[in-house]
Write a protein that holds these residues in place. Sequence first.
Motif, PDB file in Angstrom:
ATOM      1  N   ARG A  42       0.784  -1.190  -0.045  1.00  0.00           N
ATOM      2  CA  ARG A  42       0.018  -0.096   0.103  1.00  0.00           C
ATOM      3  C   ARG A  42       0.939   1.382   0.092  1.00  0.00           C
ATOM      4  O   ARG A  42       0.432   2.468  -0.524  1.00  0.00           O
ATOM      5  N   ARG A  43       1.944   1.382   0.467  1.00  0.00           N
ATOM      6  CA  ARG A  43       3.007   2.554   0.847  1.00  0.00           C
ATOM      7  C   ARG A  43       4.353   2.082   0.174  1.00  0.00           C
ATOM      8  O   ARG A  43       5.326   2.629   0.277  1.00  0.00           O
ATOM      9  N   ILE A  44       4.142   1.647  -1.294  1.00  0.00           N
ATOM     10  CA  ILE A  44       5.179   1.303  -1.961  1.00  0.00           C
ATOM     11  C   ILE A  44       5.956   2.768  -2.519  1.00  0.00           C
ATOM     12  O   ILE A  44       7.141   2.753  -2.406  1.00  0.00           O
ATOM     13  N   LEU A  45       5.244   3.606  -2.633  1.00  0.00           N
ATOM     14  CA  LEU A  45       6.067   4.965  -3.166  1.00  0.00           C
ATOM     15  C   LEU A  45       6.792   5.604  -1.965  1.00  0.00           C
ATOM     16  O   LEU A  45       7.689   6.156  -2.433  1.00  0.00           O
ATOM     17  N   TYR A  46       6.189   5.407  -1.002  1.00  0.00           N
ATOM     18  CA  TYR A  46       6.964   5.884   0.293  1.00  0.00           C
ATOM     19  C   TYR A  46       8.229   5.368   0.577  1.00  0.00           C
ATOM     20  O   TYR A  46       9.297   5.594   1.042  1.00  0.00           O
ATOM     21  N   PHE A  47       8.221   3.839   0.208  1.00  0.00           N
ATOM     22  CA  PHE A  47       9.361   3.054   0.235  1.00  0.00           C
ATOM     23  C   PHE A  47      10.399   3.257  -0.563  1.00  0.00           C
ATOM     24  O   PHE A  47      11.583   3.193  -0.393  1.00  0.00           O
ATOM     25  N   ILE A  48      10.049   3.410  -2.130  1.00  0.00           N
ATOM     26  CA  ILE A  48      10.865   3.381  -2.906  1.00  0.00           C
ATOM     27  C   ILE A  48      11.404   5.112  -3.025  1.00  0.00           C
ATOM     28  O   ILE A  48      12.581   5.167  -3.504  1.00  0.00           O
ATOM     29  N   ALA A  49      10.824   5.886  -2.973  1.00  0.00           N
ATOM     30  CA  ALA A  49      11.176   7.477  -2.796  1.00  0.00           C
ATOM     31  C   ALA A  49      12.749   7.532  -2.285  1.00  0.00           C
ATOM     32  O   ALA A  49      13.483   8.277  -2.960  1.00  0.00           O
ATOM     33  N   PRO A  50      12.830   7.322  -0.986  1.00  0.00           N
ATOM     34  CA  PRO A  50      14.068   7.561  -0.487  1.00  0.00           C
ATOM     35  C   PRO A  50      15.104   6.650  -1.007  1.00  0.00           C
ATOM     36  O   PRO A  50      16.363   7.413  -1.011  1.00  0.00           O
ATOM     37  N   ILE A  51      14.860   5.788  -1.289  1.00  0.00           N
ATOM     38  CA  ILE A  51      16.139   4.596  -2.065  1.00  0.00           C
ATOM     39  C   ILE A  51      16.477   5.486  -3.342  1.00  0.00           C
ATOM     40  O   ILE A  51      17.753   5.533  -3.520  1.00  0.00           O
ATOM     41  N   VAL A  52      15.508   5.928  -4.078  1.00  0.00           N
ATOM     42  CA  VAL A  52      15.850   6.616  -5.628  1.00  0.00           C
ATOM     43  C   VAL A  52      16.665   7.674  -5.293  1.00  0.00           C
ATOM     44  O   VAL A  52      17.518   8.337  -5.940  1.00  0.00           O
ATOM     45  N   ALA A 508      15.745   3.656   5.404  1.00  0.00           N
ATOM     46  CA  ALA A 508      15.211   5.080   4.989  1.00  0.00           C
ATOM     47  C   ALA A 508      13.715   4.900   4.395  1.00  0.00           C
ATOM     48  O   ALA A 508      12.702   5.464   5.003  1.00  0.00           O
ATOM     49  N   GLY A 509      13.744   4.005   3.310  1.00  0.00           N
ATOM     50  CA  GLY A 509      12.391   3.675   2.927  1.00  0.00           C
ATOM     51  C   GLY A 509      11.654   3.201   3.713  1.00  0.00           C
ATOM     52  O   GLY A 509      10.109   3.451   3.745  1.00  0.00           O
ATOM     53  N   LEU A 510      11.978   2.326   4.514  1.00  0.00           N
ATOM     54  CA  LEU A 510      11.035   1.379   5.517  1.00  0.00           C
ATOM     55  C   LEU A 510      10.466   2.360   6.570  1.00  0.00           C
ATOM     56  O   LEU A 510       9.203   2.284   6.906  1.00  0.00           O
ATOM     57  N   ALA A 511      11.470   3.179   6.937  1.00  0.00           N
ATOM     58  CA  ALA A 511      10.827   4.169   7.893  1.00  0.00           C
ATOM     59  C   ALA A 511      10.050   5.222   7.220  1.00  0.00           C
ATOM     60  O   ALA A 511       9.093   5.388   7.931  1.00  0.00           O
ATOM     61  N   CYS A 512      10.199   5.610   5.994  1.00  0.00           N
ATOM     62  CA  CYS A 512       9.151   6.736   5.369  1.00  0.00           C
ATOM     63  C   CYS A 512       7.796   5.598   5.477  1.00  0.00           C
ATOM     64  O   CYS A 512       6.834   6.286   5.691  1.00  0.00           O
ATOM     65  N   ALA A 513       8.008   4.201   4.863  1.00  0.00           N
ATOM     66  CA  ALA A 513       6.735   3.777   4.902  1.00  0.00           C
ATOM     67  C   ALA A 513       5.832   3.544   6.142  1.00  0.00           C
ATOM     68  O   ALA A 513       4.548   3.680   6.226  1.00  0.00           O
ATOM     69  N   ALA A 514       6.751   3.131   7.242  1.00  0.00           N
ATOM     70  CA  ALA A 514       5.858   2.977   8.440  1.00  0.00           C
ATOM     71  C   ALA A 514       5.443   4.425   9.059  1.00  0.00           C
ATOM     72  O   ALA A 514       4.393   4.260   9.677  1.00  0.00           O
ATOM     73  N   LEU A 515       6.153   5.476   8.865  1.00  0.00           N
ATOM     74  CA  LEU A 515       5.596   6.815   9.163  1.00  0.00           C
ATOM     75  C   LEU A 515       4.466   7.328   8.494  1.00  0.00           C
ATOM     76  O   LEU A 515       3.570   7.717   9.077  1.00  0.00           O
ATOM     77  N   ALA A 516       4.305   6.811   7.045  1.00  0.00           N
ATOM     78  CA  ALA A 516       3.094   7.080   6.535  1.00  0.00           C
ATOM     79  C   ALA A 516       2.011   6.532   6.997  1.00  0.00           C
ATOM     80  O   ALA A 516       0.932   6.709   7.047  1.00  0.00           O
ATOM     81  N   GLU A 517       2.310   4.837   7.163  1.00  0.00           N
ATOM     82  CA  GLU A 517       1.040   4.156   7.796  1.00  0.00           C
ATOM     83  C   GLU A 517       0.514   4.730   8.959  1.00  0.00           C
ATOM     84  O   GLU A 517      -0.542   4.477   9.437  1.00  0.00           O
ATOM     85  N   ARG A 551      -5.920   4.018 -13.727  1.00  0.00           N
ATOM     86  CA  ARG A 551      -4.943   4.472 -13.005  1.00  0.00           C
ATOM     87  C   ARG A 551      -4.856   3.751 -11.721  1.00  0.00           C
ATOM     88  O   ARG A 551      -5.890   2.985 -11.382  1.00  0.00           O
ATOM     89  N   PHE A 552      -3.953   3.686 -11.093  1.00  0.00           N
ATOM     90  CA  PHE A 552      -3.776   3.040  -9.584  1.00  0.00           C
ATOM     91  C   PHE A 552      -4.314   3.791  -8.796  1.00  0.00           C
ATOM     92  O   PHE A 552      -4.113   5.106  -8.347  1.00  0.00           O
ATOM     93  N   SER A 553      -5.225   3.002  -8.061  1.00  0.00           N
ATOM     94  CA  SER A 553      -5.963   3.500  -6.916  1.00  0.00           C
ATOM     95  C   SER A 553      -5.553   2.915  -5.496  1.00  0.00           C
ATOM     96  O   SER A 553      -5.585   1.651  -5.609  1.00  0.00           O
ATOM     97  N   LEU A 554      -5.599   3.433  -4.441  1.00  0.00           N
ATOM     98  CA  LEU A 554      -5.178   2.888  -3.239  1.00  0.00           C
ATOM     99  C   LEU A 554      -6.643   2.206  -2.670  1.00  0.00           C
ATOM    100  O   LEU A 554      -7.549   2.932  -3.025  1.00  0.00           O
ATOM    101  N   PRO A 555      -6.488   1.314  -2.183  1.00  0.00           N
ATOM    102  CA  PRO A 555      -7.640   0.527  -1.572  1.00  0.00           C
ATOM    103  C   PRO A 555      -8.388   1.397  -0.391  1.00  0.00           C
ATOM    104  O   PRO A 555      -7.539   2.097   0.224  1.00  0.00           O
ATOM    105  N   ARG A 556      -9.704   1.147  -0.527  1.00  0.00           N
ATOM    106  CA  ARG A 556     -10.502   2.176   0.546  1.00  0.00           C
ATOM    107  C   ARG A 556     -11.004   1.041   1.686  1.00  0.00           C
ATOM    108  O   ARG A 556     -11.515  -0.047   1.152  1.00  0.00           O
ATOM    109  N   ILE A 557     -11.481   1.280   2.534  1.00  0.00           N
ATOM    110  CA  ILE A 557     -12.076   0.563   3.715  1.00  0.00           C
ATOM    111  C   ILE A 557     -13.640   1.018   3.450  1.00  0.00           C
ATOM    112  O   ILE A 557     -13.997   2.050   3.579  1.00  0.00           O
TER     113      ILE A 557
END
Length: 563
Positions: A42-52, A508-517, A551-557
């Motif tokens: 679900r937070r793949i973008l937050y994980f990839i962005a710091p690595i890139v 850093a990517g994992l930290a950003c994904a966890a922070l976003a979650e 387009r890619f949409s994030l899942p909703r509850i």
Amino acid sequence: MVFDRLTAAPILLGTRERGLRLELEPMNEEFSLEDALIILKRRILYFIAPIVVLLPAGFVAIMMLPPIYKAQGKILIESQQIPEEWVQTTINAYAEERIQTISQRVMTRNRLLEVADKYDLFPKELGLSESQRVERMREAFSVGIISASGQKNRRKAGANDNTIAFTVSYSDRSPEKAYQVANEFITLFLSEDVRTRTDRASTATEFFTQETRRLADLIDQTDERIAKYKSENADALPENLSLHRDTLTRAQEELLRAEAGVKLAEEELSAIQNQIATYLAGVGGADGPAQDLQRLKTQLAALRADKTDSHPDVRAVRDQIRALERQLAPSAAVQKLRNELAAADTALREARKADPVDEAVLAERREAAAQAREALSSQIAKEAAAGSADLVMTQLQGRMDTTSSRLASYEDQIVSLRKTIADMQDRIARTPIVERGLSSLTRDYQNLTNEYNALRDKQSAATLSANLEGEQKSEKFTILEAAQKPDEPASPNRGQLMILLIGAAVGAGLACAALAEIVFASLRGRRHLEAIAKEPPIAIIPYIEARKTGRFSLPRIMRPKPA
């Protein structure tokens, strides 16, 4: 109905759950690997962005790091060549302690600046201050301890020193300067070690030399005090006590004999005086000058009754009377000498009675009395030989003079013996006091002498130690391996830095994904739902994605509506 985020399928809740309002908990104790995968997806973008972002930037930074070359030399600690049982060294510090001490001396500000100027370590273009240059050199310099176990570590407190060698290294961007400065520091270590050991040995020798001189002066002063004390109390020294007691005993015995001699001389003198009086008076029927004189005077009176004074018989008797008178009466010379002797004896008695007795005056008057007595005896003997004096009277007068001389001698002897007795008694009485004072001085002298001898032994040992240090026979530092010009840089290790960079970027990517979650809390899946609802789902309906979704949409509850 809600959607399973892992399978993208709707989940149907039981009828008992109708009207239930679900409160989502962002993170709880039911977190599992499935939840982690759901969050990552679900937070793949937050994980990839710091690595890139971090990987390229870090790679560029690592590649731009300048190479650092490290030159290192090894110094061996050689043990003392002469057994310590024979020659003790004055250096009592552990090798590691001495290494650290020398290191601090080598790393002083002035020395570091001298080395920096000598090898032009920091060009003027860098614009570094002296403090900055010193700080950089201290950071580039290092010392490593090598123990007998082969480990480079510091000795624990209280443990035996097992350091056998140490390394000296210096790091610089230039390999040429790195090994030059490293060798310079090695040379400084060796010279500083020699200087330190020599100075310590010399200091110890100088200290013991000064102390021995000081004690020698104190010993001389104490010796002078003892000599002065003995001189001032020479008459009451303990070693003469037995002699003083013997002298006192002899003086007391001689005093008794002298007093007895005085009595005998006085009795003899009285007897002689009686004999003279008897002889002169003619007592006892003996013919004497006095009786003849009386008879002649009677005869002269009878002649004057019938004859005149000019008659030859009268003149003859008168001449005989005059001759007897001259014979009985002492001559003028004898009378004068007797008066002088009497005056001399009187003066001598006064000198003996003086308090205190002046020995010089007493000796002078004793000599004068002896001379007067000798002159009188000589004059009487001279007149007796010439026939101008009565032989009997001359003999009696000689005996009286001899007895008087002996009496005066006894009196002088008594005075001298009494003085000797008093002196000996005073000496004997003062001997214990003098002995205590002398014992105290002698004890101080002996203590100083013992301390002096001990210091002399230590001084000799310190001198041997100084010679040992001067001839390089004691423990010393020797170059085992000189610093060599490095062929490859010691740092940076780019491979390790790349691994660290990748790890840091992933972290850093994992930290950003966890922070976003955490910030955007949402339902993570079936397990999360079960934990919230406290009930398992009735069924799971797979999620069917529309074909026209472009387009890619994030899942909703999706929450169930209340009945």
